[in-house]
Design an enzyme around this catalytic site. Structure first.
Site, PDB file in Angstrom:
ATOM      1  N   ASP A  42       0.834  -1.209   0.000  1.00 49.96           N
ATOM      2  CA  ASP A  42       0.000   0.000   0.000  1.00 49.96           C
ATOM      3  C   ASP A  42       0.869   1.258   0.000  1.00 49.96           C
ATOM      4  OD1 ASP A  42      -1.373  -2.253   1.077  1.00 49.96           O
ATOM      5  OD2 ASP A  42      -2.904  -0.944   1.913  1.00 49.96           O
TER       6      ASP A  42
ATOM      7  N   HIS B  16      -1.052   4.613  -0.646  1.00 47.63           N
ATOM      8  CA  HIS B  16      -2.060   5.538  -0.136  1.00 47.63           C
ATOM      9  C   HIS B  16      -1.763   7.019  -0.350  1.00 47.63           C
ATOM     10  CE1 HIS B  16      -5.048   2.898   1.567  1.00 47.63           C
ATOM     11  NE2 HIS B  16      -4.109   2.154   2.125  1.00 47.63           N
TER      12      HIS B  16
ATOM     13  N   ASP C 211      -3.965  -0.237  -3.507  1.00 47.84           N
ATOM     14  CA  ASP C 211      -4.176   0.872  -2.576  1.00 47.84           C
ATOM     15  C   ASP C 211      -3.227   2.035  -2.879  1.00 47.84           C
ATOM     16  OD1 ASP C 211      -6.254  -0.459  -1.408  1.00 47.84           O
ATOM     17  OD2 ASP C 211      -5.484  -0.345   0.633  1.00 47.84           O
TER      18      ASP C 211
ATOM     19  N   ASP D  96      -6.500   7.371  -1.579  1.00 51.03           N
ATOM     20  CA  ASP D  96      -7.200   7.511  -0.303  1.00 51.03           C
ATOM     21  C   ASP D  96      -6.233   7.759   0.855  1.00 51.03           C
ATOM     22  OD1 ASP D  96      -9.766   7.354  -1.248  1.00 51.03           O
ATOM     23  OD2 ASP D  96     -10.035   5.223  -0.818  1.00 51.03           O
ATOM     24  N   ARG D  97      -6.753   8.518   1.809  1.00 51.06           N
ATOM     25  CA  ARG D  97      -6.071   8.869   3.066  1.00 51.06           C
ATOM     26  C   ARG D  97      -4.935   9.871   2.861  1.00 51.06           C
ATOM     27  NH1 ARG D  97      -7.118   6.042   7.783  1.00 51.06           N
ATOM     28  NH2 ARG D  97      -8.682   4.399   7.581  1.00 51.06           N
TER      29      ARG D  97
ATOM     30  N   ASN E 114      -8.347  -2.816  -2.249  1.00 49.31           N
ATOM     31  CA  ASN E 114      -9.745  -2.574  -1.881  1.00 49.31           C
ATOM     32  C   ASN E 114     -10.114  -1.094  -1.972  1.00 49.31           C
ATOM     33  OD1 ASN E 114      -8.053  -2.326   0.599  1.00 49.31           O
ATOM     34  ND2 ASN E 114      -9.994  -1.798   1.550  1.00 49.31           N
ATOM     35  N   HIS E 115      -9.131  -0.204  -1.898  1.00 50.73           N
ATOM     36  CA  HIS E 115      -9.431   1.227  -2.001  1.00 50.73           C
ATOM     37  C   HIS E 115      -9.639   1.682  -3.442  1.00 50.73           C
ATOM     38  CE1 HIS E 115      -9.184   3.072   2.050  1.00 50.73           C
ATOM     39  NE2 HIS E 115      -8.640   1.897   2.319  1.00 50.73           N
TER      40      HIS E 115
ATOM     41  N   HIS F 226      -3.676  -8.155  -3.077  1.00 57.72           N
ATOM     42  CA  HIS F 226      -3.804  -7.121  -2.057  1.00 57.72           C
ATOM     43  C   HIS F 226      -4.209  -7.699  -0.704  1.00 57.72           C
ATOM     44  CE1 HIS F 226      -4.326  -3.212  -0.315  1.00 57.72           C
ATOM     45  NE2 HIS F 226      -5.534  -3.562   0.116  1.00 57.72           N
TER      46      HIS F 226
ATOM     47  N   ARG G 292     -14.116  -6.900   9.527  1.00 56.54           N
ATOM     48  CA  ARG G 292     -14.307  -6.003   8.391  1.00 56.54           C
ATOM     49  C   ARG G 292     -15.720  -6.074   7.834  1.00 56.54           C
ATOM     50  NH1 ARG G 292      -9.461  -3.853   6.456  1.00 56.54           N
ATOM     51  NH2 ARG G 292      -7.566  -5.012   6.903  1.00 56.54           N
TER      52      ARG G 292
ATOM     53  N   HIS H  18      -2.571  -4.685   2.548  1.00 54.61           N
ATOM     54  CA  HIS H  18      -3.914  -4.463   3.092  1.00 54.61           C
ATOM     55  C   HIS H  18      -3.956  -4.039   4.557  1.00 54.61           C
ATOM     56  CE1 HIS H  18      -8.200  -4.653   3.073  1.00 54.61           C
ATOM     57  NE2 HIS H  18      -8.347  -5.855   3.612  1.00 54.61           N
TER      58      HIS H  18
END
Length: 443
Positions: free
Chosen positions: A112, A114, A141, A144-145, A173-174, A225, A307, A334
């Site tokens: 990730d 991000h 990923d 995001d964030r 997943n993002h 992921h 989750r 993840h």
């Protein structure tokens, strides 16, 4: 009391003995000139110099331009052209990409990132840029964030267009409509591109649909992921009546969720990856597991209740997956330091990686490549985790070499694109009803 550094002592003594006058202070560095507007290269083909220039431009913009001024340097038409060019390549790749290095080629695996643009730029330079001698596999990923998800993903798409057989981008997943509406990427695109934002955001969503789900590297390393997945146990419903002459209605199928078994690579290849959000059932079940599942120390397969989506799987399932598919290593991502902070059964993400399962056939590794994550944090006490990447080298590719690194500091000042004080936990306690109905302004 610790001893002072020897060099710190010698330097002032030498200066005191030197009769020459002290040097004049160094002149202030000249201001870095603003970059020119990025244009698609003449002739239509990207070059290494163009991609390097794009990275420098994105870095400069992050430090000197307000977010909504980015289009002045990175025009909407160029963004859309780059996304479409990459999506056309990604669309042709199967769900499970076979990465077969040539003699002498090493493979770098990245977790990730991000939206932490500056750490990604550092990672690429530190690991050695993608080339005919060095393959990169990214585990998803990208957005995001962090404050620069758009710039980060565009840079990696540019590398994909330049070197499609040496750069492999998997989905996380993002890379979904729901997550990007909650964790900032949708608002980031709208803020930076205003009236053009909805159109550009839709292009990104379509590109997310084209991202493959997993790779097998050198025939012995599986990367994805979230991780592994259950098989679809399909039960045919009552036969439908025949339609008009020459037309047959397909039978309806349902999935028996009461019986859970490990999925096969053949099922992964046949899964429908274009789904962005729930319902995670039927042909959507496998992508949901691949993107959202987590390892556990408890044996067997079970629903991931924390989750609310995906699976938990134990060391016995890792062993079964490796043995069945003649593999030696699973590399998944993840889980960052915030997610691992709540999981006392597994190691923390301080170094950017953990070895979660060691079984007879090999290992399961979690890899996280965003240091000092998350960028925006509600508590004063930060995780201060390191990021990491893995290098797999010939001849066997199954002996990972870990490279941990710290965050590039100081980060440029930036505003978050999501309510990080309310969205504290990493992707947990998901609002599945909102996911079904769609919370995006584009839904």
């Amino acid at each position: 009391m610790s001893q002072p550094d020897a060099d710190a002592i010698l330097i002032p003594i030498a200066a005191a003995m030197d009769p020459s006058p002290a040097p004049a202070p160094a002149p202030a560095p000249a201001p870095v000139p603003a970059p020119t507007v990025v244009e698609w290269p003449e002739g239509g083909a990207l070059t290494r110099d163009w991609v390097a220039g794009l990275a420098s431009t994105l870095d400069w913009c992050s430090r000197h331009l307000p977010a909504d001024r980015l289009p002045a340097v990175l025009p909407p038409a160029l963004v859309q052209r780059l996304v479409l060019a990459a999506a056309a390549i990604l669309h042709r790749e199967p769900n499970l990409v076979r990465v077969d290095p040539r003699p002498g080629q090493a493979v770098v695996v990245v977790g990730d990132v991000h939206g932490q643009l500056h750490d990604v730029i550092f990672l690429l330079r530190d690991a050695g840029f993608p080339s005919e001698d060095r393959i990169f596999v990214f585990n998803g990923d990208y957005v995001d964030r962090g404050a620069w998800g758009l710039e980060t993903f565009l840079l990696l798409l540019a590398w994909k267009v330049l070197l499609p057989n040496c750069v492999f981008l998997l989905r996380g997943n993002h890379e979904s409509k729901y997550c990007t509406s909650v964790y900032g990427f949708e608002k980031e695109v709208m803020t930076k591109y205003k009236d053009q934002g909805p159109q550009i955001y839709r292009k990104f969503l379509r590109c997310f649909e084209d991202l493959p789900l997993a790779t097998i590297i050198a025939g012995c390393v599986y990367t994805a992921h979230g991780g592994i997945f259950r098989g679809t146990i399909v039960v045919p419903s009552k036969k439908s009546k025949k339609g008009k002459k020459g037309h047959k209605y397909k039978a309806n199928f349902t999935v028996d969720l009461t019986s859970m078994k490990l999925g096969s690579l053949d099922e992964l290849l046949k899964a429908r990856r274009t789904v962005l959000d729930p319902p995670w059932e039927g042909s959507n079940l496998i992508p949901g597991d691949v993107l959202w599942s987590d390892p556990s120390l408890q044996m067997g397969l079970s629903p991931n209740k924390e989750r609310g989506i995906g699976l938990l799987w134990g060391p016995d399932i890792t062993q079964q997956f490796l043995r069945t598919n003649h593999l030696k290593l699973i590399i998944r991502s993840h889980e960052g330091p915030d997610a691992r902070d709540k999981r006392h059964d597994l190691l923390g993400m301080d170094k950017g990686y953990t070895i979660d399962h060691e079984v007879e056939c090999g290992k399961l590794i979690t890899l996280f490549s965003a240091p000092d994550y998350p960028q925006f944090q509600a508590s004063e006490e930060r995780y201060n985790n390191r990021g990491a990447y893995i290098v797999l080298s010939p001849p066997d590719f199954a002996t990972p070499v870990f490279h941990s690194f710290g965050a590039v500091k100081p980060r440029p000042a930036a505003h978050p694109f999501y309510d990080f004080e309310q969205v504290i936990d990493s992707d947990e306690e998901l609002d599945l009803i909102a996911m079904d109905s769609g919370t995006s302004s584009l839904s």
